[in-house]
Scaffold this active site. Structure first.
Site, PDB file in Angstrom:
ATOM      1  N   HIS A   7       6.891 -13.682  20.649  1.00 19.98           N
ATOM      2  CA  HIS A   7       5.589 -14.092  20.778  1.00 19.98           C
ATOM      3  C   HIS A   7       5.675 -14.692  19.340  1.00 19.98           C
ATOM      4  O   HIS A   7       6.438 -14.118  18.329  1.00 19.98           O
ATOM      5  CB  HIS A   7       4.965 -12.979  21.040  1.00 19.98           C
ATOM      6  CG  HIS A   7       5.893 -11.443  20.575  1.00 19.98           C
ATOM      7  ND1 HIS A   7       7.072 -10.407  20.761  1.00 19.98           N
ATOM      8  CD2 HIS A   7       5.809 -10.871  18.781  1.00 19.98           C
ATOM      9  CE1 HIS A   7       7.503 -10.078  19.460  1.00 19.98           C
ATOM     10  NE2 HIS A   7       6.822  -9.936  18.605  1.00 19.98           N
ATOM     11  N   GLU A 130      11.271 -12.287  13.354  1.00 15.84           N
ATOM     12  CA  GLU A 130      11.899 -11.025  14.100  1.00 15.84           C
ATOM     13  C   GLU A 130      12.593 -11.995  15.237  1.00 15.84           C
ATOM     14  O   GLU A 130      12.197 -13.013  16.279  1.00 15.84           O
ATOM     15  CB  GLU A 130      10.739 -10.168  14.907  1.00 15.84           C
ATOM     16  CG  GLU A 130      10.969  -9.298  16.380  1.00 15.84           C
ATOM     17  CD  GLU A 130       9.567  -8.869  16.465  1.00 15.84           C
ATOM     18  OE1 GLU A 130       8.737  -9.121  16.483  1.00 15.84           O
ATOM     19  OE2 GLU A 130       9.749  -7.856  17.142  1.00 15.84           O
TER      20      GLU A 130
HETATM   21 CO    CO Z   1       6.719  -8.824  17.354  1.00 13.48          CO
END
Ligand code: CO
Length: 135
Positions: A7, A130
């Site tokens: 994402h 991330e």
């Molecule tokens: Co995230």
């Protein structure tokens, strides 16, 4: 090492306007907002065939997202998340190459209920990355 982009996260002041934008105007599939008091954020996901967008807003004044919004008044891209097959071995490989992990490097449970770590932007072209476990 990297399986896919999981994402892209966008920081926003509050979720109402972006949820309305994605859900009611663009007719996207948007999850229900969920609060994560430990991280000081509330977030939801917009699902696309090939990727997700994470919308995140602060719920406390000292949330990292609050600081981000002070620098980025209109909000903006906060981080990119890659899915990896073996988070711990990827983490160790990156550390051995001099890439710094934020915090103590111990994976936490992220907003998609998967183990995550963050890499220091200084080592990633100024981008907060991330890494999320695929399981
Ligand atoms: Co995230």
């Amino acid at each position: 090492m990297i399986l896919k982009i999981s994402h892209i996260a966008i920081a926003v002041k509050d979720l109402n306007q972006p949820v309305n934008f994605y859900k009611n105007i663009l007719k996207c599939d948007v999850t229900k907002p969920h609060k994560y008091p430990n991280h000081g954020i509330e977030c939801c996901f917009v699902h696309f065939q090939n990727i997700n967008i994470e919308l995140m807003s602060p719920i406390t004044p000292n949330s990292p997202i609050s600081f981000f919004l002070k620098k980025n008044y209109y909000g903006g891209i906060h981080h990119i998340c890659f899915t990896v097959e073996n988070l711990l071995s990827v983490r160790d490989k990156l550390i051995s190459k001099g890439i710094e992990v934020i915090g103590d490097g111990v994976p936490q449970i992220g907003s998609r209920d998967k183990k995550i770590i963050f890499l220091r932007p200084k080592f990633c072209q100024g981008t907060l990355i991330e890494l999320e476990s695929d399981k």
